[in-house]
Design a protein around this motif. Sequence first.
Motif, PDB file in Angstrom:
ATOM      1  N   TYR A  19      -2.139  -0.418  -4.659  1.00 42.22           N
ATOM      2  CA  TYR A  19      -1.630  -1.775  -4.792  1.00 42.22           C
ATOM      3  C   TYR A  19      -1.250  -2.062  -6.239  1.00 42.22           C
ATOM      4  CZ  TYR A  19      -4.307  -2.578  -0.424  1.00 42.22           C
ATOM      5  OH  TYR A  19      -4.829  -2.520   0.841  1.00 42.22           O
ATOM      6  N   ASP A  20      -0.431  -3.093  -6.404  1.00 42.80           N
ATOM      7  CA  ASP A  20      -0.210  -3.730  -7.708  1.00 42.80           C
ATOM      8  C   ASP A  20      -0.830  -5.115  -7.602  1.00 42.80           C
ATOM      9  OD1 ASP A  20       0.647  -5.092  -9.958  1.00 42.80           O
ATOM     10  OD2 ASP A  20       2.692  -4.332  -9.881  1.00 42.80           O
ATOM     11  N   CYS A  21      -1.927  -5.313  -8.326  1.00 43.87           N
ATOM     12  CA  CYS A  21      -2.646  -6.586  -8.292  1.00 43.87           C
ATOM     13  C   CYS A  21      -2.519  -7.259  -9.651  1.00 43.87           C
ATOM     14  CB  CYS A  21      -4.104  -6.369  -7.921  1.00 43.87           C
ATOM     15  SG  CYS A  21      -4.340  -5.581  -6.310  1.00 43.87           S
ATOM     16  N   GLY A  22      -1.439  -8.012  -9.834  1.00 50.90           N
ATOM     17  CA  GLY A  22      -1.215  -8.681 -11.102  1.00 50.90           C
ATOM     18  C   GLY A  22      -0.926  -7.726 -12.238  1.00 50.90           C
ATOM     19  N   SER A  63      -4.539  -0.794  -8.081  1.00 54.93           N
ATOM     20  CA  SER A  63      -5.795  -0.832  -7.350  1.00 54.93           C
ATOM     21  C   SER A  63      -5.635   0.045  -6.118  1.00 54.93           C
ATOM     22  CB  SER A  63      -6.127  -2.275  -6.940  1.00 54.93           C
ATOM     23  OG  SER A  63      -7.304  -2.333  -6.171  1.00 54.93           O
ATOM     24  N   TYR A  64      -6.741   0.632  -5.642  1.00 55.54           N
ATOM     25  CA  TYR A  64      -6.668   1.609  -4.565  1.00 55.54           C
ATOM     26  C   TYR A  64      -7.611   1.236  -3.432  1.00 55.54           C
ATOM     27  CZ  TYR A  64      -4.406   4.279  -8.242  1.00 55.54           C
ATOM     28  OH  TYR A  64      -3.556   4.676  -9.246  1.00 55.54           O
ATOM     29  N   ASP A  65      -7.245   1.696  -2.234  1.00 55.50           N
ATOM     30  CA  ASP A  65      -8.105   1.445  -1.087  1.00 55.50           C
ATOM     31  C   ASP A  65      -7.800   2.484  -0.015  1.00 55.50           C
ATOM     32  OD1 ASP A  65     -10.029   0.253   0.456  1.00 55.50           O
ATOM     33  OD2 ASP A  65      -8.875  -1.541   0.942  1.00 55.50           O
ATOM     34  N   ILE A  66      -8.735   2.641   0.903  1.00 52.62           N
ATOM     35  CA  ILE A  66      -8.555   3.444   2.106  1.00 52.62           C
ATOM     36  C   ILE A  66      -8.854   2.522   3.277  1.00 52.62           C
ATOM     37  CG2 ILE A  66      -9.451   5.361   3.464  1.00 52.62           C
ATOM     38  CD1 ILE A  66     -10.071   6.769   0.767  1.00 52.62           C
ATOM     39  N   THR A  67      -7.861   2.339   4.122  1.00 47.62           N
ATOM     40  CA  THR A  67      -7.987   1.338   5.174  1.00 47.62           C
ATOM     41  C   THR A  67      -7.070   1.711   6.332  1.00 47.62           C
ATOM     42  OG1 THR A  67      -7.869  -1.039   5.619  1.00 47.62           O
ATOM     43  CG2 THR A  67      -6.181  -0.129   4.179  1.00 47.62           C
ATOM     44  N   GLN A 110      -2.812  -1.135   9.898  1.00 47.13           N
ATOM     45  CA  GLN A 110      -2.522  -2.520  10.244  1.00 47.13           C
ATOM     46  C   GLN A 110      -3.380  -3.533   9.489  1.00 47.13           C
ATOM     47  OE1 GLN A 110      -2.726  -2.802  14.540  1.00 47.13           O
ATOM     48  NE2 GLN A 110      -1.086  -1.306  14.846  1.00 47.13           N
ATOM     49  N   ASP A 111      -4.291  -3.068   8.650  1.00 46.49           N
ATOM     50  CA  ASP A 111      -5.085  -3.999   7.853  1.00 46.49           C
ATOM     51  C   ASP A 111      -4.212  -4.697   6.823  1.00 46.49           C
ATOM     52  OD1 ASP A 111      -7.314  -3.334   9.259  1.00 46.49           O
ATOM     53  OD2 ASP A 111      -8.219  -2.087   7.705  1.00 46.49           O
ATOM     54  N   PRO A 112      -4.457  -5.973   6.538  1.00 45.21           N
ATOM     55  CA  PRO A 112      -3.594  -6.729   5.624  1.00 45.21           C
ATOM     56  C   PRO A 112      -3.764  -6.285   4.170  1.00 45.21           C
ATOM     57  CG  PRO A 112      -5.489  -8.042   6.251  1.00 45.21           C
ATOM     58  CD  PRO A 112      -5.539  -6.810   7.102  1.00 45.21           C
ATOM     59  N   VAL A 113      -2.738  -6.557   3.393  1.00 47.97           N
ATOM     60  CA  VAL A 113      -2.790  -6.334   1.945  1.00 47.97           C
ATOM     61  C   VAL A 113      -3.587  -7.471   1.317  1.00 47.97           C
ATOM     62  CG1 VAL A 113      -1.396  -6.202  -0.158  1.00 47.97           C
ATOM     63  CG2 VAL A 113      -0.599  -5.101   1.960  1.00 47.97           C
ATOM     64  N   PRO A 114      -4.485  -7.190   0.380  1.00 48.11           N
ATOM     65  CA  PRO A 114      -5.290  -8.256  -0.232  1.00 48.11           C
ATOM     66  C   PRO A 114      -4.435  -9.337  -0.879  1.00 48.11           C
ATOM     67  CG  PRO A 114      -6.176  -6.107  -0.792  1.00 48.11           C
ATOM     68  CD  PRO A 114      -4.852  -5.863  -0.129  1.00 48.11           C
ATOM     69  N   THR A 115      -4.907 -10.558  -0.841  1.00 52.41           N
ATOM     70  CA  THR A 115      -4.219 -11.678  -1.474  1.00 52.41           C
ATOM     71  C   THR A 115      -4.065 -11.407  -2.972  1.00 52.41           C
ATOM     72  OG1 THR A 115      -5.169 -13.209   0.137  1.00 52.41           O
ATOM     73  CG2 THR A 115      -4.291 -14.154  -1.905  1.00 52.41           C
ATOM     74  N   GLY A 116      -2.866 -11.667  -3.488  1.00 48.86           N
ATOM     75  CA  GLY A 116      -2.607 -11.451  -4.905  1.00 48.86           C
ATOM     76  C   GLY A 116      -2.147 -10.051  -5.243  1.00 48.86           C
ATOM     77  N   CYS A 117      -2.040  -9.197  -4.235  1.00 47.38           N
ATOM     78  CA  CYS A 117      -1.617  -7.809  -4.449  1.00 47.38           C
ATOM     79  C   CYS A 117      -0.357  -7.517  -3.630  1.00 47.38           C
ATOM     80  CB  CYS A 117      -2.712  -6.828  -4.045  1.00 47.38           C
ATOM     81  SG  CYS A 117      -4.267  -6.999  -4.953  1.00 47.38           S
ATOM     82  N   THR A 118       0.391  -6.513  -4.051  1.00 47.84           N
ATOM     83  CA  THR A 118       1.510  -5.992  -3.282  1.00 47.84           C
ATOM     84  C   THR A 118       1.281  -4.505  -3.044  1.00 47.84           C
ATOM     85  OG1 THR A 118       2.802  -5.567  -5.300  1.00 47.84           O
ATOM     86  CG2 THR A 118       3.154  -7.672  -4.184  1.00 47.84           C
ATOM     87  N   LEU A 119       1.710  -4.020  -1.898  1.00 48.55           N
ATOM     88  CA  LEU A 119       1.554  -2.613  -1.558  1.00 48.55           C
ATOM     89  C   LEU A 119       2.642  -1.804  -2.256  1.00 48.55           C
ATOM     90  CD1 LEU A 119       0.075  -0.456   0.113  1.00 48.55           C
ATOM     91  CD2 LEU A 119       1.693  -0.935   1.971  1.00 48.55           C
TER      92      LEU A 119
END
Length: 293
Positions: A142-145, A149-153, A156-165
């Motif tokens: 992600y780009d969070c501001g 940032s990284y995740d494993i999910t 269909q799980d949503p992108v965190p608020t304030g971040c772009t995939l």
Amino acid sequence: MTVGLAVTLGLSGCAPVPDAALEDVVPAEPAMPPVYEVVSLPAATVHVVTIPDPVRYPVQVAVVDELARVDQIASQLCGAGECVTAALNAGFFDPNNGLTTSYVVKDGALVADPNQNERLIGNPDLASYMDKILNRSEFRRYDCGGTPSYDITFHQDPVPTGCTLVDAVGAGPQLLPQDTSVEEGFVDRTARRDALGSQSPNARSAVGLKADGSVVMVMVAQVPGVSPSGMTMGEVAAFMGDRGVTQALNLDGGSSSTLMYVGTTHYGRLNNSGELVQRPVKSILWVENLPLQ
């Protein structure tokens, strides 16, 4: 040293330098480049690349139209792959037609879509599993501001608020914090179905995240003259967990398992003659050798 500098300037007749100004000239912490190591076990050789500073050494995704070896894909990113410190095979694909069987996102755009693979979507034997196949787990950046940032999910799980995939590549199942083989439709213990051979030793590839933010790439290679050779998925999970990994994702394994580090390519799978298999793949995870400023 900065306090001494302020005192010296004051004694020489110059105005003391405010503490805030001194903080502005203190150099940033040096970037920590990726670290490579090899762990030799009786039935497997495990290649590990740890990226302790994935903010300045971001883990990126690359995908190709025509299947190619990991080192060949790296060479397309820059001349002879000279800008690539590490690269690892990533998502699932169909070797018969070269089309993806998992989603791949690059720079915010969907660049590989399993819905366009008719051999996958139109396969009647997979119809009852299709919802799970199209919601496989994926590694995301992600780009969070302005900060990676990284995740494993799941897909269909949503992108965190304030971040772009930014980047994503699908594979699966998740290995940590728990095994999602059943949820992702790969294992049916009642029917004794194990489509990915998760419980048999084999060459493996995986990516993981530590609690301190580090990203870890793992490639398990088989050992010549040892049978069975390699690791089960459970063994990969245990190995990564012992090294502090809290989230882990199984990537395409077997003949696809390949890791390149500083120009040297390591292959995981052995054929019946004990020779290393160099299989072309669809996508990779890779790290540039120069840190972002």
